[in-house]
Design a protein around this motif. Sequence first.
Motif, PDB file in Angstrom:
ATOM      1  N   LYS A 168      62.130  -6.131  27.212  1.00 47.80           N
ATOM      2  CA  LYS A 168      62.469  -7.540  27.422  1.00 47.80           C
ATOM      3  C   LYS A 168      62.031  -8.397  26.233  1.00 47.80           C
ATOM      4  CE  LYS A 168      60.583  -8.118  31.550  1.00 47.80           C
ATOM      5  NZ  LYS A 168      60.273  -8.766  32.841  1.00 47.80           N
ATOM      6  N   TYR A 203      67.653  -8.172  35.400  1.00 47.80           N
ATOM      7  CA  TYR A 203      67.516  -8.401  33.961  1.00 47.80           C
ATOM      8  C   TYR A 203      68.568  -7.604  33.186  1.00 47.80           C
ATOM      9  CZ  TYR A 203      65.500  -9.264  29.409  1.00 47.80           C
ATOM     10  OH  TYR A 203      65.326  -9.666  28.094  1.00 47.80           O
ATOM     11  N   ASN A 207      71.498  -9.164  30.741  1.00 56.90           N
ATOM     12  CA  ASN A 207      71.293  -9.017  29.297  1.00 56.90           C
ATOM     13  C   ASN A 207      71.921  -7.784  28.656  1.00 56.90           C
ATOM     14  OD1 ASN A 207      69.158 -11.238  28.516  1.00 56.90           O
ATOM     15  ND2 ASN A 207      68.498 -10.391  30.495  1.00 56.90           N
TER      16      ASN A 207
END
Length: 457
Positions: A168, A203, A207
């Motif tokens: 991340k 996430y 992304n």
Amino acid sequence: MIHKYKQLGLNIVMDVYSGAVHVVDDVMFDMLDYILEPFMPESECPEYIKEGLKDEYSAEEIEESYAEICALVSAGQLFTDDCYADIATNWNKQSVVKALCLHVAHDCNLRCKYCFADTGEFHGGRSLMSAEVGKKAIDFVINNSGSRRNIEIDYFGGEPLMNFEVVKEITEYAKEQGKLHDKNFRFTITTNGILLNDDIMDYINENMSNVVLSIDGTKETNDKVRYRVDGSGSYDTIVPKFQKIAESRNQDNYYVRGTFTAYNVDFAKDVIHLADLGFKQTSVEPVVAPESEDYALTEAHVEKVCAEYDKLTDEYVKRYDEGRGFNFFHFMVDLDQGPCAIKRLSGCGAGHEYLAVTPEGDIYPCHQFVGNTDFKMGNVSEGKIDENIKNHFERSNVYTKEKCSNCFAKFYCSGGCSANAYNFNKDINKPYELACEFQKKRLECAIAIEAHKKLSK
């Protein structure tokens, strides 16, 4: 150069250099056996062709088919000249780096029996990439990507989710730097799914442009080779998670990706099982391993593997016709346009456009070369790579590979995998021939499927 074969009840003729594909009748299919290259059309069908076919076809049929062949030749769709040789002869490609495979974890929570990465260690010990190294890798690719705007980042392992906080952090840094340097980063992550949870899925969906989900097929197939440290299987844990993430991505921009071995040469059942689980995007590929391993595929398996591709082709088309089709990676081919000439010649770009980065920041030509210090190209902290190694890969193409010269599939596989070539033949320009046999069969199946689709519209 042409290649002709029969599949799905169709007579298929490929013109290698133009890329044209023709579905022809029996007369033309048989007549092509009598025509030698280079072919110069004549006003009338030559006597030796008439003589060879007279017992099977009428004189009118023979003349009509010959005229059709001549028309295709005149249109540049049959027996075309090699249009790529001059490009290869004058090869002066000035590559920029456009993709990085970031090994964020040289560790794994599975101990897959066939793992080329030595259960995640890559023959160098277990380690995790730091955010600092990952950010330097992003800086490196920005500085070495020239004017290219789109850059691919693949998060790889081992198991990347064992270091997901760093994933991340690198991702957010790349997006920030992309805005500053006018670069568009696209991210992919490969995972065995053990650590997937709702937060991670969210996430990834926000992304990652693509996600690769590792599973080999049925529970029996998967758990025999993809097991945890304690020996227990992974199937029951990962299937519901994979189904959830596939649905959350609207059955697009992901792959369930498996490997078949000598244990499941009848792998068509595993592909079909994945389709029955609801997955629309699948890829199940042959293991690459030395023959000393009991799970390795060998020349003795070629006939059976090819028969499985035929079986899968029949089922694939059946489901397509019934409106419940799915995509199988190796059966997907673009017959209308396809890749550009450079892509056809040089393939994936390993060693000059595509590079792998270890947790320590060391750079290799691709993920399959990691750990072989002869191919260490530098470190992201140095900001540059070994030009000799880069040039060696950059200059490699289908015309530097003698075994590719007469192969009908060469512009679809671009000479095959450099890592496999080196690992088996110690030369990136000497293709791994077992993979060649599988590739040729898959291409025949893929083209037949596309022909069927076009004819059924």
